[in-house]
Write an enzyme that holds these catalytic residues in place. Sequence first.
Site, PDB file in Angstrom:
ATOM      1  N   ASP A 128      -5.844  10.334   9.586  1.00 40.33           N
ATOM      2  CA  ASP A 128      -4.531   9.861  10.004  1.00 40.33           C
ATOM      3  C   ASP A 128      -4.048  10.502  11.285  1.00 40.33           C
ATOM      4  OD1 ASP A 128      -3.734   7.925   8.005  1.00 40.33           O
ATOM      5  OD2 ASP A 128      -3.861   9.589   6.585  1.00 40.33           O
ATOM      6  N   GLU A 150       0.852  -1.180   0.000  1.00 39.42           N
ATOM      7  CA  GLU A 150       0.000   0.000   0.000  1.00 39.42           C
ATOM      8  C   GLU A 150       0.890   1.233   0.000  1.00 39.42           C
ATOM      9  OE1 GLU A 150      -3.384  -0.792   2.769  1.00 39.42           O
ATOM     10  OE2 GLU A 150      -3.186   1.362   3.086  1.00 39.42           O
TER      11      GLU A 150
END
Lengths: 415, 292
Positions: free
Chosen positions: B79, B68
């Site tokens: 995040d 990824e």
Amino acid sequence: MNTPLTRPNTYRSGPDAAGKFGGFGGRYVAETLMPLILEVEKAYAAAKKDPAFDAEWRRLLTHYVGRPSPLWFAERVTGHLRAQAAPGLGAKVYFKRDELNHTGAHKINAVLGQILLAKRMGKKRIIAETGAGQHGVATATACALFDLPCTVFMGAVDVARQQPNVFRMKLLGAEVVAVESGAATLKDAMNEALRHWVAHVEDTYYCIGTVAGPHPYPAMVRDFQSVIGEEVRAQMMEAEGRLPDVLVAAIGGGSNAMGLFHPFLDDAGVRMFGVEAGGHGIETVTGHAASLTGGRPGVLHGNRTYLLQDENGQILEGHSISAGLDYPGVGPEHAWLHELGRVEYVNATDEEALSAFQLCARLEGIIPALEPAHALAHVLKLAPTLPAETLIVMNMCGRGDKDIFTVAKLLGEKF
Amino acid sequence: MPADPAAPQARSANRPAGRPSRIAARFAALRAEGRGALIPFLEAYDPDLATSMEILRGMPAAGADLIEIGVPFTDPMADGPIIQAAGQRGLKAGATLAGALAMVRAFREGDDATPVILMGYLNPILSYGAERFAADAAAAGVDGIIVVDMPPEEAEVLAPHAKEAGLDIIRLVAPTTDAARLPLVLNASSGFVYYVAITGITGTKSAAPEELAAAIPRIRAHTDLPICIGFGVRTPEQAAHAARVSDGAVVASALIDTLAKSLDAEGRPAPDSARRVLDQVRALAQAVRAAR
Ligand SMILES: Cc1ncc(COP(=O)(O)O)c(C=O)c1O
């Protein structure tokens, strides 16, 4: 423009079921938040239909906030502008005095509505983002009143330049979190509030301070702030026997402007001006916060709207003398009204706002917040060009107590 | 629909037709081996293009089954501090969406089998142009995309182009995704399903093993797609457990932490920065391979 827009029969029916105003708005959030956003939407739709909810909110507005706020004929500003105008010109200037609200700005109108909603939803904690600190102060105030723990996220840069409001929030019992991530201003405070919300979905309500964010926030905050425009309608009928001709309001995220404009959107004779922060001038790359006149559409903070961004879609920092206007986005309904041409979006520079700020203090005995000083700066340009019988209403959406230190510094005063 | 029903295609209405899927082929191979996948994450251009390219190129040999790649964005709303900092380092080093695609193109010169998934936020994609992005990503050798802030309700801007180009749209399912929403999310997914193990942001906390063991069957009941677990998977033990109860483990913040700690005060890499990250990938891979 990448979405063809057709002129609607009414400008007041949005958003659609998907939370869209034309191609703007929507619900661009991570999956973790999606169920929560839908829950807020459902709860708000039910509350809106409940007369008891409305009655309780209006009771608070009357007895706690001090509404209706006066509509003030700014006679000395009007006279000052007529003195510079050609004969027969110089519009009549009114101020909608939302700076007299408890906590000193319009923000409290939507905060009380949202806190009542949070209570209805059984939420136990409130979080909010703030730029200038006015929304944070309003939220901390309502949380004190309703005995709810409150956490306010504020960019570290704004914490430094809005110290009086930081202290106010603390006095009111709120926890203020200085956000160091990203550029450490309002957009980062909103990121951090969203991140915190994701981690505390069960018991926490996120009280957003403007007409931005994922659906239903833009519509919900607008509905609550529309009390401003509704009052102006009645007050102007009373004062002049007719509707105003021109409305002017400052645009950060756009909540005070939307609150003033929305009740008049279908009155074709009413012109509207949204005044964005021109900062050092909109020809500069990151020296302004004029998302509509200096940005382009994109997706941030849960909605599609006009954004300050670079050619790669990275969000740019806005700049304004006013911490409440330097947001790189704008409410999606404004983006839609901009593309339709229903509202005219203009801007005022730091310098113009600063000089309007001083003028207002001397002529009207009102120290405005730097945000409405931008709106006034536009009024100063516009009014002398309009016939004397023209009625202008400017939203005096906040008072300048929070800004006196910033202004003193700019004017070279020492405390 | 795949011509041969026995072909390694995940069953989903959204499985793009045409191009054979590296993702489906890899999960089929892993199933035959009887083990789950290790999916390490790296942020493009963190701390610079050369180092992130070295990490990317080294990952398959270190035991990555899929990879990824995070595309830096100024406002990464889902995040935590570790990936936020990685994104900021990447942006400072000049990362763009086009740059991330160029990394994949370069990677494909030496590896045509390991599936690569781009993970990022919608605005850079819209700015690039959704249709052009889908075509260029597929041409560069990207197999799937995760767009954090594009729920199924808002996917119309990108999903048709992704399907046309043969890119899988991998969706996040969260603990908050209730029974009513689950079919909507899964029906809009292809490639695999990414189970977000915690209600929270990346790099903050970890789920309890028994929570994960209970969550996966709930999703499994509604889909034939492989299910992988991410958010809070840090140690070899956690990766092994995640790969045992699901079809794979995604490890991001723990690897970025290692990289970040190897940088000097100015954010420059040490000669062994990439090696330290790859050593950690190796340890994770060993644990995942030993898991069943
Ligand atoms: C007094 C005042 N006016 C305006 C704004 C800008 O917000 P909005 O455009 O939502 O009214 C703020 C924000 O902090 C404010 O404090």
